[in-house]
Write a protein that holds these residues in place. Structure first.
Motif, short mmCIF file in Angstrom:
data_model
loop_
_atom_site.label_atom_id
_atom_site.label_comp_id
_atom_site.label_asym_id
_atom_site.label_seq_id
_atom_site.Cartn_x
_atom_site.Cartn_y
_atom_site.Cartn_z
N ALA A 1 0.84 -1.21 0.00
CA ALA A 1 0.00 0.00 0.00
C ALA A 1 0.87 1.26 0.00
O ALA A 1 0.58 2.22 -0.72
N VAL A 2 1.94 1.26 0.79
CA VAL A 2 2.87 2.40 0.82
C VAL A 2 3.56 2.52 -0.54
O VAL A 2 3.66 3.61 -1.09
N ASN A 3 4.02 1.41 -1.06
CA ASN A 3 4.67 1.41 -2.37
C ASN A 3 3.76 2.02 -3.43
O ASN A 3 4.22 2.75 -4.30
N ASN A 4 2.48 1.72 -3.33
CA ASN A 4 1.51 2.20 -4.32
C ASN A 4 0.92 3.56 -3.96
O ASN A 4 0.02 4.04 -4.63
N PRO B 1 -5.81 5.17 1.90
CA PRO B 1 -6.78 4.37 2.65
C PRO B 1 -6.27 2.97 2.99
O PRO B 1 -6.48 2.48 4.09
N LEU B 2 -5.57 2.32 2.05
CA LEU B 2 -5.07 0.98 2.32
C LEU B 2 -3.87 1.01 3.26
O LEU B 2 -3.69 0.09 4.07
N LYS C 1 -6.56 -0.02 -7.07
CA LYS C 1 -7.02 0.61 -8.32
C LYS C 1 -8.46 1.09 -8.19
O LYS C 1 -8.92 1.92 -8.96
N ILE C 2 -9.16 0.57 -7.19
CA ILE C 2 -10.58 0.92 -6.98
C ILE C 2 -10.77 1.77 -5.73
O ILE C 2 -11.52 2.72 -5.71
N VAL C 3 -10.07 1.40 -4.65
CA VAL C 3 -10.15 2.11 -3.37
C VAL C 3 -8.88 2.93 -3.22
O VAL C 3 -7.81 2.41 -2.99
#
Length: 194
Positions: free
Chosen positions: A66-69, A73-74, A191-193
């Motif tokens: 999640a951090v990488n991306n 929220p994630l 990609k959605i959230v």
């Protein structure tokens, strides 16, 4: 209310978001009453469990991806989930640091791999990697997070190097496979959230 909306609300609540939260992507899936939302919810939920990884490891892997991306929220969700599974502040910080370090390594080593020039392999990288020397999560798990981030970032050379290190450390292929599976599903959810 449609079944699609119900599932979207369940997914949002599962990620710690308000059930009325909407991204453009969620709105499009909802408007089209996409059957994909059921898969998305089930896939996201499956990132939290594994036969080969502890729940804490699932959370830390999810956090690193999640951090990488750059998914806020994630990142918040997996931080909280990891804490609930007993992750320490140092382990959480290491998952975050791993994402950052591997982002630089993945760019650098992809460049070396793409160019195939011997000269570039002779020039020192000059990238500090102390985090890798004595990881608080342990060498094996840090390698596993590194492999997962490298897979997401598409660095073939890095994936092969980390997978080789893991096998030499005695990691099972099933454990490696699950780490990459989780990384792929966290990326898909992001990609959605977002």
């Amino acid at each position: 209310m449609s079944e699609t909306t119900d599932i979207i609300e369940e997914l949002l609540e599962a990620t710690g978001l308000d059930k009325n939260y909407r991204t453009d992507s969620i709105a499009l899936l909802e408007k089209g009453e996409s059957r994909y939302v059921r898969d998305l919810k089930l896939n996201f939920t499956s990132t939290l469990t594994s036969e080969h990884l502890s729940a804490k490891e699932c959370g830390l892997l999810g956090l690193s991806i999640a951090v990488n991306n750059n998914n806020k929220p994630l990142t918040a969700f997996y931080t909280k989930f990891s804490e609930e599974q007993g992750a320490t502040a140092a382990e959480i910080a290491e998952a975050v640091g791993c994402a950052s370090l591997l982002a630089s390594n993945n760019v650098f080593y992809r460049f070396r791999h793409f160019t195939q020039k011997e000269k570039y392999t002779q020039i020192p990288a000059r990238i500090r990697m102390q985090l890798m020397m004595k990881p608080v999560t342990g060498k094996e798990f840090f390698e596993l997070m590194s492999l997962a981030v490298s897979a997401v970032n598409g660095c073939e050379m890095c994936v092969n190097a980390h997978e080789d290190s893991l096998i030499k450390l005695g990691t099972t292929e099933e454990r490696i496979f699950d780490a990459v599976r989780i990384a792929s599903l966290v990326t898909a959810t992001g990609k959605i959230v977002y």
